[in-house]
Motif scaffolding. Structure first.
Motif, PDB file in Angstrom:
ATOM      1  N   MET A  84     -10.729  25.473 -14.844  1.00  0.00           N
ATOM      2  CA  MET A  84      -9.402  25.949 -14.462  1.00  0.00           C
ATOM      3  C   MET A  84      -8.289  25.072 -15.015  1.00  0.00           C
ATOM      4  SD  MET A  84      -9.985  27.234 -10.525  1.00  0.00           S
ATOM      5  CE  MET A  84     -10.576  25.647  -9.947  1.00  0.00           C
ATOM      6  N   VAL A  85      -8.661  23.917 -15.599  1.00  0.00           N
ATOM      7  CA  VAL A  85      -7.658  23.023 -16.181  1.00  0.00           C
ATOM      8  C   VAL A  85      -7.281  23.536 -17.571  1.00  0.00           C
ATOM      9  CG1 VAL A  85      -7.150  20.665 -16.903  1.00  0.00           C
ATOM     10  CG2 VAL A  85      -8.625  21.073 -14.917  1.00  0.00           C
ATOM     11  N   PRO A  86      -6.012  23.845 -17.834  1.00  0.00           N
ATOM     12  CA  PRO A  86      -5.616  24.336 -19.157  1.00  0.00           C
ATOM     13  C   PRO A  86      -5.929  23.314 -20.241  1.00  0.00           C
ATOM     14  CG  PRO A  86      -3.852  24.658 -17.549  1.00  0.00           C
ATOM     15  CD  PRO A  86      -4.884  23.785 -16.887  1.00  0.00           C
ATOM     16  N   GLY A  87      -6.420  23.803 -21.364  1.00  0.00           N
ATOM     17  CA  GLY A  87      -6.781  22.910 -22.455  1.00  0.00           C
ATOM     18  C   GLY A  87      -5.615  22.094 -22.978  1.00  0.00           C
ATOM     19  N   GLU A  88      -4.397  22.671 -22.895  1.00  0.00           N
ATOM     20  CA  GLU A  88      -3.216  21.958 -23.385  1.00  0.00           C
ATOM     21  C   GLU A  88      -2.954  20.671 -22.610  1.00  0.00           C
ATOM     22  OE1 GLU A  88      -3.135  26.094 -24.604  1.00  0.00           O
ATOM     23  OE2 GLU A  88      -3.407  25.098 -22.679  1.00  0.00           O
ATOM     24  N   VAL A  89      -3.370  20.648 -21.346  1.00  0.00           N
ATOM     25  CA  VAL A  89      -3.158  19.450 -20.513  1.00  0.00           C
ATOM     26  C   VAL A  89      -3.975  18.271 -21.038  1.00  0.00           C
ATOM     27  CG1 VAL A  89      -3.438  18.499 -18.184  1.00  0.00           C
ATOM     28  CG2 VAL A  89      -2.635  20.849 -18.495  1.00  0.00           C
ATOM     29  N   LEU A  90      -5.101  18.568 -21.679  1.00  0.00           N
ATOM     30  CA  LEU A  90      -6.017  17.524 -22.134  1.00  0.00           C
ATOM     31  C   LEU A  90      -5.723  17.051 -23.554  1.00  0.00           C
ATOM     32  CD1 LEU A  90      -9.343  19.130 -20.843  1.00  0.00           C
ATOM     33  CD2 LEU A  90      -7.922  17.425 -19.683  1.00  0.00           C
ATOM     34  N   LEU A  91      -4.789  17.680 -24.225  1.00  0.00           N
ATOM     35  CA  LEU A  91      -4.528  17.328 -25.619  1.00  0.00           C
ATOM     36  C   LEU A  91      -4.091  15.872 -25.779  1.00  0.00           C
ATOM     37  CD1 LEU A  91      -2.720  20.522 -26.991  1.00  0.00           C
ATOM     38  CD2 LEU A  91      -5.033  19.739 -27.476  1.00  0.00           C
ATOM     39  N   ILE A  92      -3.104  15.471 -24.999  1.00  0.00           N
ATOM     40  CA  ILE A  92      -2.581  14.105 -25.135  1.00  0.00           C
ATOM     41  C   ILE A  92      -3.609  13.052 -24.726  1.00  0.00           C
ATOM     42  CG2 ILE A  92      -0.825  12.480 -24.326  1.00  0.00           C
ATOM     43  CD1 ILE A  92       1.138  14.796 -24.189  1.00  0.00           C
ATOM     44  N   PRO A  93      -4.261  13.167 -23.550  1.00  0.00           N
ATOM     45  CA  PRO A  93      -5.293  12.174 -23.201  1.00  0.00           C
ATOM     46  C   PRO A  93      -6.410  12.077 -24.238  1.00  0.00           C
ATOM     47  CG  PRO A  93      -4.725  13.484 -21.286  1.00  0.00           C
ATOM     48  CD  PRO A  93      -4.070  14.135 -22.462  1.00  0.00           C
ATOM     49  N   ASN A  94      -6.861  13.217 -24.733  1.00  0.00           N
ATOM     50  CA  ASN A  94      -7.925  13.201 -25.737  1.00  0.00           C
ATOM     51  C   ASN A  94      -7.456  12.573 -27.042  1.00  0.00           C
ATOM     52  OD1 ASN A  94      -9.748  14.428 -24.034  1.00  0.00           O
ATOM     53  ND2 ASN A  94      -9.392  16.493 -24.822  1.00  0.00           N
ATOM     54  N   PHE A  95      -6.224  12.874 -27.420  1.00  0.00           N
ATOM     55  CA  PHE A  95      -5.690  12.299 -28.652  1.00  0.00           C
ATOM     56  C   PHE A  95      -5.570  10.784 -28.529  1.00  0.00           C
ATOM     57  CE2 PHE A  95      -2.252  10.820 -31.367  1.00  0.00           C
ATOM     58  CZ  PHE A  95      -2.580  11.385 -32.587  1.00  0.00           C
ATOM     59  N   VAL A  96      -5.084  10.311 -27.391  1.00  0.00           N
ATOM     60  CA  VAL A  96      -4.941   8.869 -27.180  1.00  0.00           C
ATOM     61  C   VAL A  96      -6.307   8.185 -27.213  1.00  0.00           C
ATOM     62  CG1 VAL A  96      -4.261   7.095 -25.520  1.00  0.00           C
ATOM     63  CG2 VAL A  96      -2.792   9.092 -25.879  1.00  0.00           C
ATOM     64  N   THR A  97      -7.290   8.815 -26.582  1.00  0.00           N
ATOM     65  CA  THR A  97      -8.639   8.247 -26.571  1.00  0.00           C
ATOM     66  C   THR A  97      -9.208   8.135 -27.981  1.00  0.00           C
ATOM     67  OG1 THR A  97      -9.076   9.185 -24.378  1.00  0.00           O
ATOM     68  CG2 THR A  97     -10.986   8.531 -25.696  1.00  0.00           C
ATOM     69  N   LEU A  98      -9.086   9.205 -28.750  1.00  0.00           N
ATOM     70  CA  LEU A  98      -9.614   9.197 -30.116  1.00  0.00           C
ATOM     71  C   LEU A  98      -8.836   8.240 -31.008  1.00  0.00           C
ATOM     72  CD1 LEU A  98     -10.289  13.002 -30.674  1.00  0.00           C
ATOM     73  CD2 LEU A  98     -11.915  11.216 -30.077  1.00  0.00           C
ATOM     74  N   SER A  99      -7.528   8.122 -30.741  1.00  0.00           N
ATOM     75  CA  SER A  99      -6.715   7.175 -31.508  1.00  0.00           C
ATOM     76  C   SER A  99      -7.160   5.742 -31.250  1.00  0.00           C
ATOM     77  CB  SER A  99      -5.232   7.347 -31.148  1.00  0.00           C
ATOM     78  OG  SER A  99      -4.432   6.451 -31.890  1.00  0.00           O
ATOM     79  N   ASN A 100      -7.462   5.426 -29.999  1.00  0.00           N
ATOM     80  CA  ASN A 100      -7.951   4.078 -29.663  1.00  0.00           C
ATOM     81  C   ASN A 100      -9.308   3.801 -30.294  1.00  0.00           C
ATOM     82  OD1 ASN A 100      -5.667   3.536 -28.112  1.00  0.00           O
ATOM     83  ND2 ASN A 100      -6.597   4.306 -26.223  1.00  0.00           N
ATOM     84  N   LEU A 101     -10.103   4.845 -30.481  1.00  0.00           N
ATOM     85  CA  LEU A 101     -11.417   4.683 -31.119  1.00  0.00           C
ATOM     86  C   LEU A 101     -11.313   4.644 -32.642  1.00  0.00           C
ATOM     87  CD1 LEU A 101     -13.543   7.169 -28.940  1.00  0.00           C
ATOM     88  CD2 LEU A 101     -13.652   4.663 -28.900  1.00  0.00           C
ATOM     89  N   GLY A 102     -10.135   4.964 -33.170  1.00  0.00           N
ATOM     90  CA  GLY A 102      -9.947   4.968 -34.614  1.00  0.00           C
ATOM     91  C   GLY A 102     -10.571   6.168 -35.303  1.00  0.00           C
ATOM     92  N   TRP A 103     -10.643   7.290 -34.593  1.00  0.00           N
ATOM     93  CA  TRP A 103     -11.301   8.485 -35.130  1.00  0.00           C
ATOM     94  C   TRP A 103     -10.331   9.529 -35.669  1.00  0.00           C
ATOM     95  CZ3 TRP A 103     -15.629   9.823 -31.032  1.00  0.00           C
ATOM     96  CH2 TRP A 103     -16.614   8.827 -31.084  1.00  0.00           C
ATOM     97  N   ILE A 104      -9.034   9.269 -35.598  1.00  0.00           N
ATOM     98  CA  ILE A 104      -8.067  10.265 -36.067  1.00  0.00           C
ATOM     99  C   ILE A 104      -8.252  10.500 -37.566  1.00  0.00           C
ATOM    100  CG2 ILE A 104      -5.618  10.814 -36.316  1.00  0.00           C
ATOM    101  CD1 ILE A 104      -6.680  10.922 -33.454  1.00  0.00           C
ATOM    102  N   ASP A 105      -8.182  11.762 -37.971  1.00  0.00           N
ATOM    103  CA  ASP A 105      -8.360  12.171 -39.357  1.00  0.00           C
ATOM    104  C   ASP A 105      -9.780  11.869 -39.854  1.00  0.00           C
ATOM    105  OD1 ASP A 105      -7.136  13.556 -41.465  1.00  0.00           O
ATOM    106  OD2 ASP A 105      -6.840  11.709 -42.598  1.00  0.00           O
ATOM    107  N   GLN A 106     -10.754  12.014 -38.956  1.00  0.00           N
ATOM    108  CA  GLN A 106     -12.161  11.876 -39.311  1.00  0.00           C
ATOM    109  C   GLN A 106     -12.954  13.009 -38.667  1.00  0.00           C
ATOM    110  OE1 GLN A 106     -13.888   7.955 -38.842  1.00  0.00           O
ATOM    111  NE2 GLN A 106     -11.921   6.944 -39.143  1.00  0.00           N
ATOM    112  N   TYR A 107     -14.170  13.215 -39.152  1.00  0.00           N
ATOM    113  CA  TYR A 107     -15.002  14.299 -38.611  1.00  0.00           C
ATOM    114  C   TYR A 107     -15.305  14.106 -37.130  1.00  0.00           C
ATOM    115  CZ  TYR A 107     -15.919  16.263 -43.241  1.00  0.00           C
ATOM    116  OH  TYR A 107     -15.779  16.871 -44.460  1.00  0.00           O
ATOM    117  N   GLN A 108     -15.394  12.838 -36.695  1.00  0.00           N
ATOM    118  CA  GLN A 108     -15.695  12.596 -35.273  1.00  0.00           C
ATOM    119  C   GLN A 108     -14.675  13.252 -34.365  1.00  0.00           C
ATOM    120  OE1 GLN A 108     -15.771  10.408 -37.836  1.00  0.00           O
ATOM    121  NE2 GLN A 108     -16.546   8.418 -37.157  1.00  0.00           N
TER     122      GLN A 108
END
Length: 274
Positions: free
Chosen positions: A115-139
């Motif tokens: 029931m949680v809209p996917g748009e709500v998770l965009l920023i948290p997920n992006f921040v998490t992946l950014s901290n992992l250094g996965w932005i602009d990668q297949y991961q």
């Protein structure tokens, strides 16, 4: 008898009207893809091009590195589909056949996340992946989509429809849970697994917002994101955009038509018991 015939005729009429309304956007897309630029926006709209421009497809393909986009889309589709099937099979078996404390509560909580809209998770997920250094990668394109609550729910319902006597017989013969899962449950759940795979493949192939956010270079972009190439500051080349869209959507239409019977069977049998 006559009343029943009229009722069926009315239902068929509604289905035909609904089918036509659903097909109209696709017909318009193909029609536009074959038009000359000066015919795209004329009023009243022109459904049949005066001079069919097959060259729009060739020009659209070479207007951007669509070969790279296609490879990226295929890699993401295959990896995410296989990953989701594995996590779905394991989770669905645990929630349907293995009894552990809090099983129903945990599953209810997981269902609640739908029931949680996917748009709500965009920023948290992006921040998490950014901290992992996965932005602009297949991961970044694959890992967040390796599990689906809906797929787990669908397969769990299907597993419930399989008689428990099979499990009891297998355990008497000394079969472990893991072997029973892969040797008995998975082959019997073929329709549901094909349904899940098709829905996942279509969703992955058509994904736009998330790949747009987590990719910054052309070498990592997927096909839907590549359609942005036809929109510039000077305007949008609609005839090329529709040509590229037609090419992108064609594989998924063929896939759905060929395997649609499995989708119907999988969804139907998943609702037998819950």
């Amino acid at each position: 008898m006559q009343k029943e015939a009229l009722s069926k005729s009315f239902i068929y009429l509604l289905l035909i009207i609904g089918s036509i309304l659903m097909l109209l956007p696709f017909v318009w897309m193909i029609s536009t893809s074959l038009k000359q630029p000066n015919e795209v926006m004329i009023m009243p709209p022109k459904w049949i091009p005066s001079d069919i421009q097959w060259s729009n497809y060739i020009e659209a393909w070479f207007s951007a590195p669509f070969a790279i986009y296609t490879v990226n889309s295929v890699i993401v589709l295959i990896a995410s589909t296989i990953g989701e099937l594995i996590t779905t099979i394991l989770a669905a078996y645990a929630f349907s056949r293995i009894h552990f404390y809090g099983r129903e509560i945990i599953f209810s909580v997981l269902l609640g996340t739908m029931m949680v809209p996917g748009e709500v998770l965009l920023i948290p997920n992006f921040v998490t992946l950014s901290n992992l250094g996965w932005i602009d990668q297949y991961q970044a394109l694959i890992v967040p989509w390796l599990a689906s609550i809906f797929s787990i729910f669908l397969l769990r319902q299907f597993f419930f429809s399989i008689p428990k006597e099979l499990s009891f017989a297998a355990k008497i013969d000394g079969c472990s849970d893991f072997r029973f899962l892969w040797s008995v449950m998975v082959p019997l759940a073929k329709p549901a697994l094909i349904t899940i795979a098709i829905l996942k493949a279509i969703g992955s192939w058509n994904a736009f917002l998330w790949p747009l956010i987590v990719t910054s270079s052309e070498n990592m972009r997927t096909l839907p994101v590549g359609l942005i190439s036809f929109s510039t500051d000077t305007g949008t080349k609609y005839e090329l955009l529709m040509a590229a869209s037609s090419m992108i959507i064609l594989p998924m239409i063929i896939l759905f038509i060929v395997l649609q019977k499995y989708i119907i069977e999988g969804v139907a049998r998943a609702g037998i018991k819950g």
